[in-house]
Design an enzyme around this catalytic site. Structure first.
Site, PDB file in Angstrom:
ATOM      1  CB  SER A 145      71.051  -5.447  10.532  1.00 34.96           C
ATOM      2  OG  SER A 145      71.997  -6.023  11.392  1.00 34.96           O
ATOM      3  CE1 TYR A 158      72.078  -3.626  13.983  1.00 36.96           C
ATOM      4  CE2 TYR A 158      71.677  -1.266  14.108  1.00 36.96           C
ATOM      5  CZ  TYR A 158      72.100  -2.371  13.408  1.00 36.96           C
ATOM      6  OH  TYR A 158      72.532  -2.232  12.103  1.00 36.96           O
TER       7      TYR A 158
END
Ligand code: NAP
Ligand code: GCO
Length: 262
Positions: A145, A158
């Site tokens: 990501s 996250y």
């Protein structure tokens, strides 16, 4: 070109019932792979199989939770027997919780780490074990990501998971390259899926922010990932190891532009 031909390969995409996982699975299918998807909800698996079928793709569906090692072992054995050994693993399943650190419950932090970091470890550990035993090599692709490189308010768990997944990818590459297993990551920028809908739709200010922060001037569409996935799943990447391939419209290339700058 046969450098990108996946005919005869079995690809398992975790959480491939929609979003980026489904787009990646469809891309690998287009390149000739046999597709296996998993999810934790029976209904979603059933609906997804129908959606794949509309594109002429036979998706083999398995109901299991990637965070539960016993379920992973049992279902990988079933896949081996019913379909064939996994040649390509895409660790796609993931969640996000957007909460400021000071307000985040430890249990919520741990859940994100479990699904986004521990589960890819569990899946890759057992798929690689089988690849090593078969001496046939293989491909492992971890969904990283922007948050593997950058922080952002409210996504600490996250970011910690995806930053860890970047380094886990490099370690997997280090340990398994000698077995002709190539382990790499894909780092999507900001993509229009269910996961980003809460910060993208209904006039949310983050939508305009991302459009201005992305040199390509738009959100990614799931299909934008198919080329990178096919490359990392195919012979073409047989000497690529431990790399994170960012598909981000240029976000990581730039500091961005000031208000009013063209
Ligand atoms: P999504 O729409 O939220 O889909 C995630 C998938 O993972 C869903 O199918 C979900 O199933 C499944 N899943 C969640 N927990 C699971 C578990 N314990 N076992 C099995 N499956 C599980 O997300 P997305 O936007 O497609 O993103 C897919 C991956 O790319 C994620 O790893 C995400 O972090 C990453 N990513 C996304 C973006 C983006 O902008 N969208 C950018 C960079 C990276 P259910 O629906 O049944 O819960
Ligand atoms: C967020 C978004 C991001 C994207 C993606 C960016 O809240 O910032 O959900 O985390 O999902 O990971 O690459």
């Amino acid at each position: 070109m046969n450098l990108f031909d996946l005919t005869g390969k079995v690809a398992l995409i975790t959480g491939g019932t929609h979003g980026l996982g489904m787009a990646i699975a469809k891309g690998l299918a287009k390149a000739g792979a046999t597709i296996i998807i998993n999810d934790i909800l029976e209904e979603k698996l059933k609906n997804a199989v129908g959606e794949y079928a509309q594109d002429g793709i036979k998706a083999h569906a398995y109901l299991f939770d990637v965070t539960r090692e016993a379920e992973v072992i049992e279902n990988l054995a079933r896949i081996d027997k019913e379909i064939g050994p996994v040649d390509i693993l895409v660790n796609n399943a993931g969640i996000i919780k957007r909460v400021p650190i000071v307000d985040m419950a430890v249990a919520d932090f741990e859940e994100v780490i479990r699904i986004d970091l521990v589960a890819p470890f569990i899946m890759a550990k057992h798929v690689a074990k089988s690849m090593i035993a078969r001496k046939g090599g293989g491909k492992i692709i971890n969904m990283c990501s922007m948050m593997s490189e950058l922080g952002r308010n409210t996504v600490s768990a996250y970011a910690a998971a995806k930053g860890g997944l970047k380094m886990l990818t490099k370690n997997m590459a280090t340990e398994w390259a000698k077995f002709d297993i190539q382990t790499n990551g894909i780092g999507p920028g900001y993509f229009a899926t269910a996961q980003t809908a809460p910060i993208r739709v209904g006039g949310h200010p983050f939508n305009e922010f991302i459009i201005s922060r992305t040199p390509a001037g738009r959100w990614g569409e799931p299909e934008d990932l198919q080329g990178a996935a096919i490359f990392l799943a195919a012979k073409a990447s047989n000497f690529v190891n431990g790399q994170i391939l960012y598909v981000d419209g240029g976000i990581l290339a730039t500091l961005g532009k000031a208000q009013g700058e063209p």
